[in-house]
Design a protein around this motif. Structure first.
Motif, PDB file in Angstrom:
ATOM      1  N   GLU A  13       1.400   3.403  -2.728  1.00 37.93           N
ATOM      2  CA  GLU A  13       1.591   3.891  -4.094  1.00 37.93           C
ATOM      3  C   GLU A  13       1.207   2.742  -5.021  1.00 37.93           C
ATOM      4  O   GLU A  13       0.885   1.651  -4.554  1.00 37.93           O
ATOM      5  CB  GLU A  13       3.052   4.324  -4.314  1.00 37.93           C
ATOM      6  CG  GLU A  13       4.018   3.172  -4.143  1.00 37.93           C
ATOM      7  CD  GLU A  13       5.472   3.619  -4.021  1.00 37.93           C
ATOM      8  OE1 GLU A  13       5.851   4.596  -4.651  1.00 37.93           O
ATOM      9  OE2 GLU A  13       6.207   2.948  -3.287  1.00 37.93           O
ATOM     10  N   VAL A  14       1.250   2.994  -6.324  1.00 40.46           N
ATOM     11  CA  VAL A  14       0.846   1.963  -7.275  1.00 40.46           C
ATOM     12  C   VAL A  14       1.927   0.885  -7.362  1.00 40.46           C
ATOM     13  O   VAL A  14       3.107   1.180  -7.508  1.00 40.46           O
ATOM     14  CB  VAL A  14       0.580   2.584  -8.668  1.00 40.46           C
ATOM     15  CG1 VAL A  14       0.267   1.500  -9.686  1.00 40.46           C
ATOM     16  CG2 VAL A  14      -0.566   3.586  -8.572  1.00 40.46           C
TER      17      VAL A  14
ATOM     18  N   ASN B 285      -3.479  -5.880  -2.491  1.00 42.89           N
ATOM     19  CA  ASN B 285      -3.231  -4.482  -2.811  1.00 42.89           C
ATOM     20  C   ASN B 285      -4.166  -3.648  -1.936  1.00 42.89           C
ATOM     21  O   ASN B 285      -5.383  -3.754  -2.047  1.00 42.89           O
ATOM     22  CB  ASN B 285      -3.531  -4.241  -4.296  1.00 42.89           C
ATOM     23  CG  ASN B 285      -3.195  -2.826  -4.740  1.00 42.89           C
ATOM     24  OD1 ASN B 285      -2.310  -2.183  -4.152  1.00 42.89           O
ATOM     25  ND2 ASN B 285      -3.874  -2.339  -5.758  1.00 42.89           N
TER      26      ASN B 285
ATOM     27  N   TYR C  82      -9.423  -2.771  -0.377  1.00 42.92           N
ATOM     28  CA  TYR C  82      -8.438  -3.842  -0.568  1.00 42.92           C
ATOM     29  C   TYR C  82      -8.820  -4.737  -1.717  1.00 42.92           C
ATOM     30  O   TYR C  82      -9.992  -4.876  -2.062  1.00 42.92           O
ATOM     31  CB  TYR C  82      -8.285  -4.657   0.715  1.00 42.92           C
ATOM     32  CG  TYR C  82      -9.462  -5.558   1.055  1.00 42.92           C
ATOM     33  CD1 TYR C  82     -10.687  -5.025   1.442  1.00 42.92           C
ATOM     34  CD2 TYR C  82      -9.342  -6.951   1.020  1.00 42.92           C
ATOM     35  CE1 TYR C  82     -11.757  -5.836   1.778  1.00 42.92           C
ATOM     36  CE2 TYR C  82     -10.405  -7.777   1.359  1.00 42.92           C
ATOM     37  CZ  TYR C  82     -11.619  -7.209   1.734  1.00 42.92           C
ATOM     38  OH  TYR C  82     -12.675  -8.014   2.059  1.00 42.92           O
TER      39      TYR C  82
ATOM     40  N   PHE D 231      -7.890   3.018  -8.924  1.00 42.14           N
ATOM     41  CA  PHE D 231      -7.293   4.319  -8.601  1.00 42.14           C
ATOM     42  C   PHE D 231      -6.763   4.943  -9.892  1.00 42.14           C
ATOM     43  O   PHE D 231      -6.084   4.278 -10.672  1.00 42.14           O
ATOM     44  CB  PHE D 231      -6.150   4.115  -7.594  1.00 42.14           C
ATOM     45  CG  PHE D 231      -5.308   5.337  -7.362  1.00 42.14           C
ATOM     46  CD1 PHE D 231      -5.762   6.357  -6.554  1.00 42.14           C
ATOM     47  CD2 PHE D 231      -4.049   5.450  -7.941  1.00 42.14           C
ATOM     48  CE1 PHE D 231      -4.983   7.491  -6.341  1.00 42.14           C
ATOM     49  CE2 PHE D 231      -3.264   6.572  -7.728  1.00 42.14           C
ATOM     50  CZ  PHE D 231      -3.737   7.597  -6.916  1.00 42.14           C
TER      51      PHE D 231
ATOM     52  N   ILE E 151      -7.926  -1.499  -6.819  1.00 39.78           N
ATOM     53  CA  ILE E 151      -7.833  -1.359  -5.360  1.00 39.78           C
ATOM     54  C   ILE E 151      -9.023  -2.070  -4.716  1.00 39.78           C
ATOM     55  O   ILE E 151      -9.149  -2.087  -3.495  1.00 39.78           O
ATOM     56  CB  ILE E 151      -7.725   0.120  -4.899  1.00 39.78           C
ATOM     57  CG1 ILE E 151      -8.868   0.956  -5.451  1.00 39.78           C
ATOM     58  CG2 ILE E 151      -6.390   0.710  -5.307  1.00 39.78           C
ATOM     59  CD1 ILE E 151      -8.928   2.359  -4.859  1.00 39.78           C
TER      60      ILE E 151
ATOM     61  N   CYS F 148       0.862  -1.181   0.000  1.00 44.89           N
ATOM     62  CA  CYS F 148       0.000   0.000   0.000  1.00 44.89           C
ATOM     63  C   CYS F 148       0.896   1.227   0.000  1.00 44.89           C
ATOM     64  O   CYS F 148       2.056   1.151   0.408  1.00 44.89           O
ATOM     65  CB  CYS F 148      -0.835  -0.013   1.287  1.00 44.89           C
ATOM     66  SG  CYS F 148      -1.885   1.403   1.565  1.00 44.89           S
TER      67      CYS F 148
ATOM     68  N   TYR G   9      -5.406   0.136  -0.173  1.00 41.75           N
ATOM     69  CA  TYR G   9      -5.467   1.552  -0.504  1.00 41.75           C
ATOM     70  C   TYR G   9      -6.012   2.314   0.693  1.00 41.75           C
ATOM     71  O   TYR G   9      -6.952   1.849   1.351  1.00 41.75           O
ATOM     72  CB  TYR G   9      -6.389   1.778  -1.714  1.00 41.75           C
ATOM     73  CG  TYR G   9      -6.860   3.208  -1.829  1.00 41.75           C
ATOM     74  CD1 TYR G   9      -6.116   4.148  -2.536  1.00 41.75           C
ATOM     75  CD2 TYR G   9      -8.013   3.627  -1.172  1.00 41.75           C
ATOM     76  CE1 TYR G   9      -6.528   5.471  -2.590  1.00 41.75           C
ATOM     77  CE2 TYR G   9      -8.427   4.959  -1.226  1.00 41.75           C
ATOM     78  CZ  TYR G   9      -7.672   5.874  -1.936  1.00 41.75           C
ATOM     79  OH  TYR G   9      -8.070   7.176  -1.987  1.00 41.75           O
TER      80      TYR G   9
ATOM     81  N   ASP H 159      -8.521  11.848  -4.473  1.00 35.92           N
ATOM     82  CA  ASP H 159      -8.047  10.854  -5.440  1.00 35.92           C
ATOM     83  C   ASP H 159      -9.133  10.602  -6.475  1.00 35.92           C
ATOM     84  O   ASP H 159     -10.321  10.578  -6.148  1.00 35.92           O
ATOM     85  CB  ASP H 159      -7.734   9.517  -4.739  1.00 35.92           C
ATOM     86  CG  ASP H 159      -6.450   9.576  -3.949  1.00 35.92           C
ATOM     87  OD1 ASP H 159      -5.608  10.444  -4.240  1.00 35.92           O
ATOM     88  OD2 ASP H 159      -6.272   8.733  -3.049  1.00 35.92           O
TER      89      ASP H 159
END
Lengths: 504, 82
Positions: free
Chosen positions: A270-271, A291, A304, A398, A319, A268, A293, A386
């Motif tokens: 950033e990408v 992943n 998630y 995202f 995300i 988590c 967020y 965002d």
């Protein structure tokens, strides 16, 4: 009333002699951690401390004991970096008006001449006054602040995100349920304590009787050796920023380390690029990958996605969905919910939403609003800034930022904070900071008639901003380009990043 | 050339440091931005290959390796242990 102090008390009652936290130089059991917290709480109360406690300590068992010590005194804690520039700490203290600043002897000299007073942790730890601690914590309810974490602010003043106990308690439950944490969990912590990703490690682990390993920071400089560390310490779970995972993958470090004990790999901040994720998945196919967020304003994580298939390099990693205690909505300017595949602002409601920014009612009112989809209930919503969409598959994606906030190596940075600091460099009249995504660094454009090198600039900047905000490249210009209405022409400067500009 | 000089020569050339006045054996390579974490991996590869030693995760935890001098000390210790 359930609070994070009860969480630690319950864990200490259930696993009194089990190791809760381990660091390079030692470890502490659940029982001993609670006793240390109560002793520190007693010391703070004896000194009459009532406001939030800044914990100015390196990542350590001491720091954790101080966090819980502040809670035992019935107040909240404020984790700050042991390398924090004093100008920044001063701004934080000015906004916060802390009860005290807990620190070590070796950090105390840094406070000299700043007007701030440090309180030695060692001086707080005497005999426990159980009655005093019980009285101080009896009135704490789950909507009271547990911690205040300062994030980058666009005008150069950090913002104090204030999180309630309820947010952390629900988050800890969510971590334990979602990742199957139990007494056998060994969590290798990477996130600094002043970064909210660390709450996953701290509260997820302490909630289930697991062991929290404070992985030495120096190891993250040498990603090649991280798998060997995970192997030697029989680590079961990691929650790292993508930059660290990329460094491990790019160094080829996973080869020869099958890591059979490792179960959960979460990331988590950033990408995460699919290329490096695929290297991990191929090398360690038995692990579950997630992943996550979430901005600091909603107790670390609110969305998630459990990675359930291979992703090609060009695909977007979702995300996913909102955590069970949260709601995630993509809203359009006019307040309606976006249609499938339509881009809008990601907005979050639920028990993890922060109480607001400390002592900043205007900023709070702008970011935390009444949930427009539930106008008749007391549901507050955080506008993340965002951009996101819901895809055909029903999952959230995202899509970047609405403003000039950026993410670099997992750190959230307002470019405005760098620009405010840059004009403190002698000779610099104006400045513009941009993220060069391709190079993975911040580029600072500085208006100056004098010669200036990146190292000279960073020497000054270091006094105002943390190391992770320092530019990696400097371009000195006699005059920055301006738009017709006399604002700095960021578009033109951005375009120059992809052209050949002589580096300074 | 001794161990320190060999490492210094490698870092100076590999990371294109040139004659930067701030660079010396005692400067923190990472804090001062001379080397990033990918560079750290390259340094480890270099010293393991070049000096025929194996740096373990324990070495990294126990001994600082932020400066040329510190890295040279670790290398010398590992070579003596061989």
């Amino acid at each position: 009333m359930n609070t994070a102090i009860r969480l630690l008390e319950q864990a200490a009652a259930r696993w009194p002699d089990k190791i809760a936290v381990e660091e390079e130089t030692g470890s502490i059991t659940y029982g001993a951690l609670l006793r240390r917290a109560q002793a520190i709480g007693t010391g703070l109360l004896a000194q009459g401390v009532s406001g939030p406690v800044i914990v100015y300590l390196p990542k350590s068992i001491d720091a954790l004991a101080a966090f819980f010590g502040a809670l035992c005194a019935g107040t909240a804690y404020v984790p700050v970096d042991a390398h924090i520039p004093m100008a920044r700490l001063g701004k934080i203290a000015e906004n916060l008006r802390p009860g005290c600043i807990v620190t070590h002897e070796d950090l105390l000299p840094n406070l000299e001449g700043t007007g701030l007073t440090g309180t030695l942790l060692s001086g707080l730890e005497g005999a426990i006054d159980g009655d005093a601690v019980a009285r101080a914590t009896a009135g704490v309810i789950d909507t009271d602040p547990i911690y205040i974490m300062y994030t980058s602010g666009s005008t150069g003043t950090p913002k104090g995100v204030t999180i309630p106990h309820r947010g952390i308690l629900d988050y800890a439950d969510w971590v334990v349920d979602t990742f199957g944490f139990d007494e056998t969990t060994v969590m290798a912590n990477q996130a600094p304590f002043y970064f909210d990703n660390s709450t996953f490690d701290i509260y997820g682990t302490l909630r289930c009787g697991g062991k929290l390993l404070l992985t030495p920071e120096t190891l993250f400089l040498f990603p090649l050796k991280l798998p060997e560390y995970l192997e030697a310490n029989e680590v079961t779970s990691i929650f790292w920023v993508p930059t660290v995972m990329m460094n491990v993958a790019n160094a080829g470090a996973l080869e020869g380390h099958p890591l059979p004990k490792l179960k959960n790999v979460a990331f988590c901040g950033e990408v995460m690029p699919n290329k490096q994720l695929n290297i991990w998945r191929r090398a360690l196919p038995h692990c579950a990958y997630a992943n996550l967020y979430g901005p600091t304003e909603i107790t670390d994580v609110c969305c998630y996605y459990k990675v359930d298939r291979a992703f090609a390099d060009h695909e977007s990693l979702p995300i996913g969905r909102a955590c069970e205690n949260m709601r995630a909505m993509v809203l359009m300017e006019e307040g309606r919910e976006a249609a499938v595949e339509e881009t809008g602002e990601l907005c979050i409601a639920g028990s993890g939403v922060a109480l607001g920014y400390w002592n900043a009612p205007e900023l709070t009112a702008r970011a935390f609003v009444q949930d427009p989809l539930r106008p008749h209930t007391a549901s507050r919503m955080y506008r993340t800034g965002d951009l996101a969409k819901v895809g055909q598959d029903g999952l959230l994606y995202f899509l970047g930022r609405r403003d000039s906030q950026i993410k670099l190596k997992g750190n959230r940075i307002e470019l405005g904070e760098i620009e405010t600091a840059a004009v403190c460099i002698p000779g610099v009249a104006n400045a513009c900071a941009l993220l060069d995504e391709a190079a993975g660094q911040i580029v600072l454009f500085a208006e100056s008639g004098e010669k200036l090198t990146l190292r000279q600039a960073n020497k000054v900047l270091k006094q105002y901003i943390p190391a992770y905000m320092l530019p990696g490249r400097l371009v000195v210009m006699e005059r920055l380009p301006h738009t017709a209405n006399d604002k700095i022409d960021r578009v033109r400067l951005r375009a120059s990043l992809t052209e050949e500009v002589a580096p300074c | 050339m001794n161990v320190l000089e060999q490492i210094e020569g490698y870092v100076q050339e590999h990371f294109e440091i040139g004659d930067d006045p701030d660079f010396n054996e005692d400067v923190n390579l990472f804090d001062e931005g001379f080397v990033d974490s990918l560079g750290a991996t390259e340094i480890v590869f270099f010293i393991e290959d070049h000096f025929g030693i194996q740096i373990t995760q324990k070495d990294i935890i126990l001994y600082p390796m932020n400066t040329i001098r510190e890295i040279a000390q670790v290398v010398e210790r590992k070579m003596a242990e061989k």
